[in-house]
Write an enzyme that holds these catalytic residues in place. Structure first.
Site, PDB file in Angstrom:
ATOM      1  N   MET A 257       0.579  -1.342  -0.015  1.00  0.00           N
ATOM      2  CA  MET A 257       0.050  -0.116   0.053  1.00  0.00           C
ATOM      3  C   MET A 257       0.832   1.323   0.049  1.00  0.00           C
ATOM      4  O   MET A 257       0.226   2.396   0.404  1.00  0.00           O
ATOM      5  CB  MET A 257      -0.968  -0.027   1.081  1.00  0.00           C
TER       6      MET A 257
ATOM      7  N   SER B  40     -10.892  -0.220  -1.113  1.00  0.00           N
ATOM      8  CA  SER B  40     -10.066  -0.875  -1.940  1.00  0.00           C
ATOM      9  C   SER B  40      -8.401  -0.793  -1.575  1.00  0.00           C
ATOM     10  O   SER B  40      -8.215   0.220  -0.679  1.00  0.00           O
ATOM     11  CB  SER B  40     -10.080  -0.482  -3.214  1.00  0.00           C
ATOM     12  N   ASP B  41      -7.717  -1.878  -1.519  1.00  0.00           N
ATOM     13  CA  ASP B  41      -6.254  -1.826  -1.319  1.00  0.00           C
ATOM     14  C   ASP B  41      -5.824  -0.474  -2.286  1.00  0.00           C
ATOM     15  O   ASP B  41      -6.450  -0.268  -3.590  1.00  0.00           O
ATOM     16  CB  ASP B  41      -5.482  -2.872  -1.683  1.00  0.00           C
ATOM     17  N   CYS B  42      -4.805   0.325  -1.962  1.00  0.00           N
ATOM     18  CA  CYS B  42      -4.609   1.568  -2.647  1.00  0.00           C
ATOM     19  C   CYS B  42      -4.238   1.295  -4.204  1.00  0.00           C
ATOM     20  O   CYS B  42      -3.340   0.338  -4.557  1.00  0.00           O
ATOM     21  CB  CYS B  42      -3.554   2.301  -1.893  1.00  0.00           C
TER      22      CYS B  42
END
Ligand SMILES: *[C@@H]1O[C@H](CO)[C@@H](O)[C@H](O)[C@H]1NC(C)=O
Ligand SMILES: *[C@@H]1O[C@H](CO)[C@@H](O)[C@H](O)[C@H]1NC(C)=O
Ligand SMILES: *[C@@H]1O[C@H](CO)[C@@H](O)[C@H](O)[C@H]1NC(C)=O
Ligand SMILES: *[C@@H]1O[C@H](CO)[C@@H](O)[C@H](O)[C@H]1NC(C)=O
Ligand SMILES: *[C@@H]1O[C@H](CO)[C@@H](O)[C@H](O)[C@H]1NC(C)=O
Ligand SMILES: *[C@@H]1O[C@H](CO)[C@@H](O)[C@H](O)[C@H]1NC(C)=O
Ligand SMILES: *[C@@H]1O[C@H](CO)[C@@H](O)[C@H](O)[C@H]1NC(C)=O
Ligand SMILES: *[C@@H]1O[C@H](CO)[C@@H](O)[C@H](O)[C@H]1NC(C)=O
Length: 811
Positions: free
Chosen positions: A1, A316-318
């Site tokens: 991330m 969301s994951d980045c």
């Protein structure tokens, strides 16, 4: 991330309008037309509205008498489509026109307030640091639920105090609760290990520590339950390959059987949502059976929000949506298609810029309804209401600098480090060191003076380190501690430093070798290629053991297991300790165990495999069970039957415990009715299947299937000590693909020397003894089950009989 930072930074520079407020900072333009930043502790502050030239009475969302639901709707109804989508990224812009402040959703608190997140200025002269507790893998080793919650509470207190100065958010994307399926995974340090039940239990306790506001735990409407801070369980799901020989998380397609999904990959998340009542879940980069996790309607909408009833938001994951378009090339999506798909799948917040950039277009192109955007906004605003973002949180407003790095938090960090130390070997009771005999020590090895190594990743700036060297100098006096690192760094490629370390060890009454690995070997985006100590670290240990006669204590810092069979076998190495990455006070925690100020009681939260394991199975193979056709061994203690360096759950003590178990439940009998059917299970060749092998757990009433027992732990040694009681279930023999054993409960108990304590356990066959079969059914098997305490310290058999319904003439 971490990659997003670049993108975010470029947004900052592009962004000329200035609402870059940290959480408590609200920007407004006063009547002279000059932008002014003023710290307000919450949004619905009458003066703040006045400053903005707005009459607060006109904004129903500030009316505290109304429900959060109604108030959230009021905000949303006032916004244009363009304004709405601007609130859907991690840096929500706010809408000064209606008094809505900007909010930055991204902060991290994996084991202390971190400086990872959108904002890189969490720490400054005002608040220079925060307590950095041991990393989760070390916390996990304590097997102490109260400790996990206590650390969560300390972290959230510091977070709230920092938030009062605008130096952190109120929403934290921690903890990381992916199961360590493979010992090579680079992010093991961030997690509680390889057992889904331990991971889920850690998650729910840490989350409750972070989130729960004392006295409000029993709020009946969970969508109005106050939050101290918002926590987030990540990364959902089957995410545990980072970068292994070029196979990277962003493009990895995890091929997973539903059986493994239910049993292993999704289980901790279910516990986090249901038991922890977490307010957020993050979906991962990878695909699962072809579908990007964040675009999977079944996984997000149906499961997290539907079945588990999440009270909160899914993030969301980045840059996941960007990854989906540009790395997975999923369905050859245009950005608007991807945006619409993930929104409809149930994704509320985008850490990234797809929602904000393409959201309005997607609606205008008819790909998604504006009403769907309203829904996700409601999920987001309700969390902000619960956080006191609009109305304040009087109980936290007084928290200040004294609450950060306070003595009680530092003490907790030391205790947590000690609780997380696992004693792997202790020949001739070498430890604790005898203060009468040991007056001078040598402290050697690449981690002898470890600082940053101890705090791993997703860390902040610690209050003050105590390195192992510091702690031993405090104990023996500077002149009685001989320090020689033996290696220039963890890679240890320079042999010339070995000799001075050997010399140092010869002068001492005991030598402590602090060796291991660090985030240059195992980290986010970096999986391991082997399970060995790097460079000349083995030679360092070997040379000291050959050339000196002093007792050798080896301390390993690592998250994943390290193949130290050589040291284990070497009779000159008297004791071995594993300390994980023990946090800013790790040196103190380790020294306290070595000196018996704290008596070792940790257990391994993951299997220490022999190095050859990595040659037997590629990291990308997802099944937990052995794959016979390919000759792959099983994964984790549940399915791996080969030899290990040290098994899951291993850990010695300075005292001797005797365990006995008393139970009234020796057998359970289930009579099926005419709507309940026997289910088949596969049995090994030659084994006789019971007449009714099993029953679907969903079909039966589990109320009468309680398994109550009491474990008596007698401390028959000479030292007071805590003991980690690990309770396993061993399914009936001969059932194909059943786990070898499975942890079903654990407790930490303290037993003074010469005394004994009783720990009560209350299992339930329906809840705890389910076998997930080949097709994904959850089945209770009939036959001889066994409940085992620890490494076979005590056990009792449990006979389960299932009787099929017999139709008689009246039917
Ligand atoms: C980051 O934090 C600093 C210091 O509190 C603050 O001035 C700045 O506005 C924050 N930036 C964002 C994007 O939140
Ligand atoms: C408006 O803000 C500017 C800058 O802080 C300040 O100098 C000025 O006095 C303010 N005006 C009023 C009326 O508060
Ligand atoms: C578990 O951790 C708590 C919190 O740090 C501590 O007070 C307690 O003594 C520990 N329990 C045992 C049995 O060691
Ligand atoms: C919440 O309810 C449980 C069970 O009824 C009770 O034991 C507990 O004391 C209550 N907690 C609070 C803070 O009211
Ligand atoms: C330590 O124990 C081992 C056996 O475990 C024995 O061979 C050795 O002589 C002992 N060493 C000392 C110093 O007592
Ligand atoms: C130990 O590490 C600290 C922090 O990096 C450093 O200041 C100190 O000089 C080191 N001690 C020795 C003896 O090298
Ligand atoms: C350690 O000892 C065990 C048992 O004697 C043996 O099987 C293993 O090969 C040895 N390993 C090493 C690295 O010496
Ligand atoms: C037994 O295993 C086979 C695959 O080896 C599978 O096709 C079958 O469905 C299994 N039967 C049961 C009852 O689980």
């Amino acid at each position: 991330m971490e990659k997003l930072c670049f993108i975010i930074l470029s947004i900052f520079t592009l962004c000329s309008v200035a609402p870059v407020a940290a959480t408590a900072r609200m920007l407004y333009v006063n009547d002279t037309g000059i932008p002014v930043t003023q710290v307000y502790k919450y949004a619905c502050h009458p003066q703040r509205f006045k400053d903005l030239g707005l009459n607060i009475e006109h904004f129903t969302y500030c009316d505290k008498s109304l429900s959060y639901e109604v108030r959230a709707k009021d905000i949303i109804d006032r916004l244009s489509l363009e304004e709405k989508v601007e609130q859907l990224g991690n840096r929500a812009s706010g809408v000064p026109r209606i008094g809505l402040p900007a909010y930055d959703w991204w902060s991290e608190a994996l084991h202390g307030v971190s400086d990872v997140g959108t904002n890189t200025t969490f720490f400054n002269d005002n608040i220079p640091g925060a307590t950095s507790f041991p990393t989760p893998i070390t916390l996990a080793a304590s097997f102490n639920k109260s400790l996990w919650k206590a650390v969560g509470q300390a972290v959230s207190t510091e977070a709230r105090a920092m938030n009062n100065f605008g130096q952190s958010g109120k929403s934290f994307w921690s903890p990381n609760i992916n199961v360590v399926r493979d010992p090579r995974w680079g992010r093991a340090l961030e997690t509680p290990g390889e057992d889904p039940f331990v991971v889920g239990t850690y998650a729910s306790n840490y989350v409750r520590g972070l989130q729960d506001v004392e006295g409000t735990e029993n709020t009946t409407d969970l969508n109005s339950r106050p939050l101290k801070v918002a926590s987030c369980c990540k990364h959902y799901a089957a995410y545990d390959v980072d970068n292994w020989y070029g196979v990277v998380r962003e493009t990895f397609d995890a091929e997973v059987r539903e059986q493994d999904m239910i049993e292993t990959f999704v289980r901790p998340f279910e516990m986090c949502v249901k038991d922890g009542d977490v307010s957020s879940v993050m979906c991962s980069y990878n695909r699962i059976n072809g579908i990007p996790a964040c675009a999977d309607h079944r996984l997000l909408h149906d499961t997290i929000r539907g079945e588990w009833d999440l009270h909160g938001y899914i993030v969301s994951d980045c840059d996941s949506i960007d990854v989906m378009v540009n790395r997975h090339h999923f369905l050859n999506d245009a950005p608007e298609d991807a945006m619409a798909q993930v929104l409809k799948a149930g994704l509320d917040l985008d850490c990234g810029e797809y929602y904000t950039k393409y959201g309005a277009n997607a609606v205008n192109q008819g790909k998604v309804r504006e009403a769907d955007i309203d829904k996700v906004l409601k999920n987001l605003y309700i969390v902000l209401f619960r956080l006191g973002h609009f109305d304040g949180s009087p109980q936290f407003e007084k928290l200040g600098k004294d609450d950060i790095c306070s003595q009680s938090h530092i003490d907790l960090a030391i205790e947590a480090a000690s609780e997380g130390v696992v004693l792997l070997k202790n020949d001739n009771n070498t430890l604790p060191l005898d203060a009468q005999k040991v007056k001078k020590v040598a402290v050697v090895g690449p981690h002898a003076n470890a600082t940053k190594v101890m705090i791993g990743n997703y860390a902040g700036i610690p209050c003050k380190y105590t390195t192992p060297l510091d702690a031993f100098r405090q104990a023996y006096g500077n002149d009685n501690v001989y320090y020689a690192p033996g290696c220039p760094d963890v890679a240890c490629r320079d042999y010339s430093l070995v000799f001075p370390a050997v010399q140092a060890s010869k002068k001492a009454d005991a030598v402590i070798i602090v060796a291991g690995i660090d985030t240059s070997v195992e980290a986010e985006s970096l999986d391991r290629e082997n399970l060995l100590l790097p460079g000349y670290q083995y030679e360092l240990i070997d040379q000291i053991s050959r050339q000196s006669t002093t007792p050798i204590i080896l301390v390993i810092l690592s998250a994943g297991g390290v193949d130290i069979s050589i040291a284990k076998n070497n009779s000159r190495v008297s004791a071995i300790l594993w300390a994980g990455y023990p946090g800013e006070k790790g040196g103190q925690g380790i020294a306290d165990v070595i000196h018996g100020k704290y008596n070792a009681a940790g257990r391994l939260p993951l299997t220490w495999f022999e190095n050859d394991y990595v040659n037997q199975i590629p990291m990308t193979s997802m099944p937990l069970r052995p794959v016979k056709e390919l000759n792959y061994p099983g994964r984790t203690y549940k399915f791996y039957s080969g030899s290990t360096v040290y098994p899951f759950g291993h850990g010695l003590s300075y005292t001797t415990f005797k365990h006995s178990v008393v139970t009234t439940t020796r057998s359970l009998s289930i009579k099926l009715n005419k709507f309940q059917f026997c289910r088949d299970l596969n049995y090994t060749d030659g084994a006789k299947a019971p007449a009714c092998p099993g029953v679907l757990i969903d079909d039966i009433n589990s109320d009468n299937l309680n398994i109550e027992f009491e474990v008596k732990v007698a401390n028959v040694g000479e030292r007071d000590s805590s003991e980690s009681l690990l309770i396993y279930w061993v399914p009936p023999q001969a059932i194909v693909d059943a786990p070898i054993k499975q942890l079903v409960a654990f407790e930490k108990v303290f037993v003074p020397a010469g005394e004994s304590v009783k720990a009560k356990f209350n299992l339930n066959a329906g809840k705890n003894l389910g076998l997930i079969d080949y097709k994904g059914y959850n089945i209770l098997a009939s036959g001889e089950h066994t409940i085992v305490i620890g490494e076979n310290d005590a056990s009792f058999p449990l006979h389960i009989e299932i009787e099929e319904y017999v139709f008689n003439q009246e039917d």
